[in-house]
Every structure is written in structure tokens, then in C-alpha cells.
Write a protein that holds these residues in place. Structure first.
Motif, short mmCIF file in Angstrom:
data_model
loop_
_atom_site.label_atom_id
_atom_site.label_comp_id
_atom_site.label_asym_id
_atom_site.label_seq_id
_atom_site.Cartn_x
_atom_site.Cartn_y
_atom_site.Cartn_z
N ASP A 4 31.09 -7.02 12.90
CA ASP A 4 29.73 -6.91 12.35
C ASP A 4 29.44 -8.17 11.54
O ASP A 4 30.01 -8.37 10.46
N ALA A 5 28.54 -9.01 12.05
CA ALA A 5 28.32 -10.33 11.46
C ALA A 5 27.67 -10.28 10.09
O ALA A 5 27.75 -11.27 9.33
N LEU A 6 27.01 -9.18 9.72
CA LEU A 6 26.30 -9.15 8.45
C LEU A 6 27.25 -9.20 7.26
O LEU A 6 26.82 -9.45 6.13
N HIS A 7 28.55 -8.97 7.48
CA HIS A 7 29.53 -9.03 6.40
C HIS A 7 30.16 -10.42 6.27
O HIS A 7 31.05 -10.61 5.42
N ASP A 8 29.74 -11.36 7.07
CA ASP A 8 30.31 -12.71 7.07
C ASP A 8 29.26 -13.68 6.54
O ASP A 8 28.31 -14.03 7.24
N SER A 9 29.43 -14.15 5.31
CA SER A 9 28.43 -15.03 4.71
C SER A 9 28.31 -16.37 5.43
O SER A 9 27.28 -17.03 5.35
N ALA A 10 29.37 -16.76 6.16
CA ALA A 10 29.27 -17.99 6.94
C ALA A 10 28.26 -17.85 8.07
O ALA A 10 27.64 -18.84 8.49
N GLY A 41 3.30 -20.14 1.47
CA GLY A 41 3.34 -20.56 0.08
C GLY A 41 4.67 -20.37 -0.63
O GLY A 41 4.72 -20.44 -1.87
N VAL A 42 5.76 -20.11 0.12
CA VAL A 42 7.05 -19.92 -0.53
C VAL A 42 8.04 -20.98 -0.04
O VAL A 42 7.91 -21.51 1.06
N GLU A 43 9.02 -21.25 -0.85
CA GLU A 43 10.17 -22.06 -0.46
C GLU A 43 11.40 -21.17 -0.52
O GLU A 43 11.50 -20.29 -1.38
N ILE A 44 12.34 -21.39 0.38
CA ILE A 44 13.55 -20.57 0.46
C ILE A 44 14.77 -21.43 0.17
O ILE A 44 14.97 -22.47 0.81
N ASP A 45 15.57 -21.00 -0.80
CA ASP A 45 16.79 -21.71 -1.18
C ASP A 45 17.91 -21.29 -0.23
O ASP A 45 18.42 -20.16 -0.31
N THR A 46 18.32 -22.17 0.66
CA THR A 46 19.31 -21.82 1.68
C THR A 46 20.75 -21.92 1.17
O THR A 46 21.68 -21.67 1.94
N SER A 47 20.94 -22.24 -0.09
CA SER A 47 22.31 -22.32 -0.63
C SER A 47 22.84 -20.95 -1.07
O SER A 47 24.03 -20.83 -1.39
N GLN A 48 22.00 -19.93 -1.09
CA GLN A 48 22.41 -18.61 -1.58
C GLN A 48 23.36 -17.95 -0.58
O GLN A 48 23.12 -17.95 0.62
N ARG A 49 24.44 -17.35 -1.10
CA ARG A 49 25.41 -16.64 -0.25
C ARG A 49 25.09 -15.14 -0.28
O ARG A 49 24.57 -14.61 -1.27
N SER A 50 25.42 -14.46 0.81
CA SER A 50 25.01 -13.06 0.96
C SER A 50 26.12 -12.08 0.62
O SER A 50 27.31 -12.39 0.69
N LEU A 51 25.68 -10.88 0.26
CA LEU A 51 26.57 -9.74 0.01
C LEU A 51 25.88 -8.50 0.56
O LEU A 51 24.69 -8.28 0.32
#
Length: 449
Positions: free
Chosen positions: A93-99, A124-134
Motif C-alpha cells: 500500500d503506497a500511501l504508507h511510503d512517504s517516498a 491562488g494557492v502555493e503548495i510546499d512540496t517539502s512536507q512529508r506524509s503520515l
């Protein structure tokens, strides 16, 4: 003999919390769509699978990861091992892999479009792509990720063709400047049966907010622990002020929905048909739970009064699954979440116009549950019954007062409709608790007394 990806998924999917077909055998699982979002090792595939169980066919969305060897930290989400493109790979399940989930964030930030898969960034938004997921683990029907402390990304597991009502509503309300929705940042969609279909939504993560249900339970515990005879308003953690503010916010959201979307009316003949549906549901519930029969006349009388209304009732877009677990208290106000309606219902039904009092009825039932569910296994349940009733009545009244203050209508004939909707909800709850949590059955039965 090499196991195919379909076979692996068929064995794995029945154990997932979001799988809707539990208790029935899978006759067939096919992969309707397979899109490679990222290649290499690890690789990320986006799958739409179709599960056939008898005459029922249900589509599910599964982001799958592929690695030559799965690290220990991902063993708990292993699906199996299969051969693909000439090589052996672990499937998970890929959703558990922050990579891998980083590719979802990057795709949304860049408005990336794959063949059959489109990422969209909100205006009108900017997204910070450095955030890691949980991954959050509390959800039953979807899967949500939190990226850092900034975004919450909800992926809809069960798919129906069409735009999800939550995306429609939060986009419209946020565009109108509503303070009662979390800011949308983007979404993912595909095409199913020639219709644009929502796969996931990303919004602002309310990191310093408190859930309404948790706040209500704290208030109930404080009251139960207070000296017997102490008024609820004097017990630490009285919730009535927040209940009133929540009522105001609810009325404001209903007004905003009425401005943003079409409205209409239910004419008296349809009200009679609604009453007949309520009566049939009541009869079936009494047949399944005979204990309800002692109180069925209370509901029947309320339904008859609704059927006797001789004028049209206004309808509009509503939340559809409104309760204390769907609202968050920020530092400044109440914010409403999860406008997708009841996930098990058809998409057209979840987008249909309805009375805003259906949401009010849902919240009133939620107050009743908050007051009484701690009594289910309490050794002094009988002694605390009057305290539960006191808390429920106080907070229901405060919520309704706030709803009226915010511009909602609950007077005269509106009260007749509200009472019928609330008791119809309680009839459903009686059957649900009898099937799943028999010790909780006294909670919905109290609505009829």
C-alpha cells in the motif's frame, strides 16, 4: 507458480477497513485502470479495480508501491510479491511510503496530467512540496494523509462516477469567503463512465483545532464527576456556550450553501411519500427489534404530523452526515468537515437537495450520543441517567438557540419536520445498535421516551 497482481489484491482487499463488501465472497477482481505515476525502485502505480460480489460491482482506488525488497518499516502494509515487467517485486500500500506520496504532492503543485489522471491545484494557492506524509488511522471509508502540519489529503477508496459533493461544496464556500470550511489546496480526478470523477482532495490541516466530539465527551465526563445536584452550568467544562456557537455556525453554513447552489421546495404530496417511507422503515425496525415496539407510537405520531403539513418545505444543498465528529473548533470559530455525505449512498443522492433540518436533526442525535454513550458499560448508569438527560437537554437547547440566532428556522411547522427527521434517524440507530453494539441500544431508544 507466480501470483498475479489481481490475485494478490483479491486476497488483500477484504481485510481493509474501507472495503465495503465484508462478509461476502469475491467472485472476481479486475484492474480497470493502471497508471504509472513514478517508475524505478520504488515505483508508484495508481490502480482502479472492480470487485464483483454476486450482482454487485464496486470500484476501488488503490495506489500501489513496488520495491525489489520491502524494508521492515513497510512490512505491515505488504500486499505480496509478484512478477512484473520481467522482475520480482514486493507489492504494498503506497500511501504508507512517504517516498512515494511525495509524488502526489508534487503532481498537485505542478497541475500534472498523466494519461487518464489529472492533478489540480486550487486557484491562488502555493503548495510546499517539502512536507512529508503520515497516514491517519481513524477513518473507515477513506484514507487520509497529513503532510507535515500543513495539509490533509483525503483519498476516496470507493469510487462512483461524478464529482464528489465535498469538492463542489468546499470550493464554492471557500471561494465565497466562508470562515467555516478548511481552505482547499487541490484535488485529483480521473474519468469514469465518461464523467469527471474525484479521486482525492487536499485541504488545510487544522493542527491546533479540537474535534467537537472530543470536546463534548470531556464536558460529559466533567459533569458525571461533579457533585450530584450541581447544575450542569456550574460543572467544569460546560459545553453549552460552544453548542450555541456551533448552532450559529451551522445556520451560517446553510445560508452560504443556499447562496452558492440551487434551491427548491418539497411539495405536500412528496412530504406524504416521505412520511410513508418513514413509516415503512419504522415497521421494519420494530419487526427486527421488538423492544422498539413499546415506543413506536411516539415516532408514528410525529410522522403523521409531518404528513399533515399542507405547504411546501424549502430544500437546498446540505452536509448530509452532520454530527460532532464532523466539526472542529479552531481558535476563532467552528469549521465543518467532510461534506461528502454518507459514503455508502449513491452519489446522486448525496448531491440531492434536502431540508437543512436534516443536518440539525443529525447534530441533535449526536448530542444525545455524547451524553449517553459513556453510560453503556458504566456501573452507575442508572444513577447517572438524570445527569445524561440534563446535559443533552441543555446542549440541544443551546444549539437550537444558536441556530435560530444565526438565521435558521426551527419554529412552528419547521419543528414538526425536525422532530420527524430526528426520530427517523433514531429508528435507523436502533437497528444499527441492535446489530452491532447491543449495549448501546438504550441510547437511541431514549429518543422515543
Amino acid at each position: 507458480m507466480t501470483t498475479s497482481l489481481q490475485e494478490l489484491l483479491a486476497g488483500w482487499i477484504t481485510g481493509q477497513r474501507w472495503f465495503a463488501g465484508k462478509g461476502r465472497a469475491i467472485d472476481d477482481l479486475s484492474i480497470d485502470s493502471e497508471i504509472e505515476i513514478a517508475g524505478g525502485d520504488p515505483a508508484l502505480l495508481h490502480l482502479v479495480v472492480c470487485v464483483r460480489q454476486g450482482d454487485r460491482r464496486t470500484r476501488y482506488q488503490i495506489p500501489v508501491g513496488l520495491r525489489e525488497w520491502l524494508p521492515d518499516r513497510l512490512e505491515h502494509v505488504r500486499i505480496g510479491r509478484c512478477r512484473r515487467d520481467g522482475r520480482e517485486a514486493d507489492v504494498y500500500d503506497a500511501l504508507h511510503d512517504s517516498a512515494l506520496t511525495a509524488h502526489l504532492l508534487e503532481g498537485m503543485a505542478a497541475d500534472h496530467a498523466f494519461d487518464g489522471l489529472a492533478f489540480h491545484r486550487a486557484d491562488g494557492v502555493e503548495i510546499d512540496t517539502s512536507q512529508r506524509s503520515l497516514v491517519l488511522t481513524a477513518e473507515q471509508s477513506n484514507t487520509s494523509l497529513v503532510y507535515g502540519d500543513t495539509y490533509i489529503f483525503k483519498l476516496f477508496r470507493q469510487l462512483s462516477p461524478g464529482t464528489n459533493p465535498e469538492l463542489e461544496i468546499i470550493t464554492a464556500l471557500a471561494g465565497a469567503g466562508s470562515s467555516h470550511v478548511a481552505r482547499p489546496y487541490g484535488w485529483i480526478e480521473t474519468t469514469l463512465e465518461d464523467e469527471p470523477t474525484t479521486l482525492a482532495i487536499m485541504q488545510e490541516y487544522l493542527r491546533n483545532a479540537n474535534e467537537g466530539w472530543s470536546m463534548a465527551l470531556t464536558s460529559v465526563r466533567d459533569l458525571y464527576a461533579s457533585a450530584d445536584g450541581m447544575p450542569a452550568e456550574d460543572a467544569g467544562g460546560d459545553f453549552a456556550g460552544e453548542a450555541r456557537r456551533l448552532g450559529v455556525a451551522t445556520a451560517q453554513v446553510h445560508r452560504e450553501l443556499a447562496r452558492a447552489f440551487p434551491t427548491g421546495t418539497i411539495e405536500p404530496p412528496e412530504l406524504k411519500r416521505m412520511t410513508e417511507r418513514f413509516r415503512r422503515r419504522l415497521d421494519k425496525a420494530v419487526a427486527e427489534v421488538p423492544l422498539l415496539g413499546e415506543h413506536a407510537d411516539v415516532a408514528a405520531e410525529a410522522f403523521d404530523r409531518l404528513g399533515d403539513l399542507g405547504h411546501a418545505v424549502p430544500v437546498q444543498r446540505v452536509h448530509g452526515d452532520y454530527h460532532l465528529g464532523q466539526v472542529m473548533r479552531t481558535m476563532t470559530d467552528w469549521v465543518v468537515l467532510d461534506f461528502e455525505g454518507e459514503p455508502g449512498q449513491p452519489l446522486a443522492e448525496r448531491r440531492a437537495l434536502d431540508s437543512p433540518l436534516r443536518d440539525v436533526a443529525g447534530m441533535l442525535r449526536s448530542f444525545e450520543y455524547a451524553a449517553r454513550h459513556l453510560l453503556a458499560d458504566h456501573p452507575d448508569a442508572d444513577g447517572l441517567e438524570h445527569r445524561a438527560r440534563e446535559w443533552s437537554e441543555r446542549n440541544r437547547a443551546a444549539f437550537l438557540a444558536g441556530y435560530s440566532e444565526g438565521g435558521g428556522r426551527v419554529r412552528g411547522d419547521e419543528a414538526v419536520l425536525l422532530r420527524a427527521l430526528e426520530l427517523s434517524k433514531a429508528v435507523y440507530e436502533v437497528v444499527y445498535e441492535a446489530r452491532n453494539r447491543p449495549s448501546w441500544l438504550p441510547i437511541p431508544l431514549a429518543a422515543f421516551r
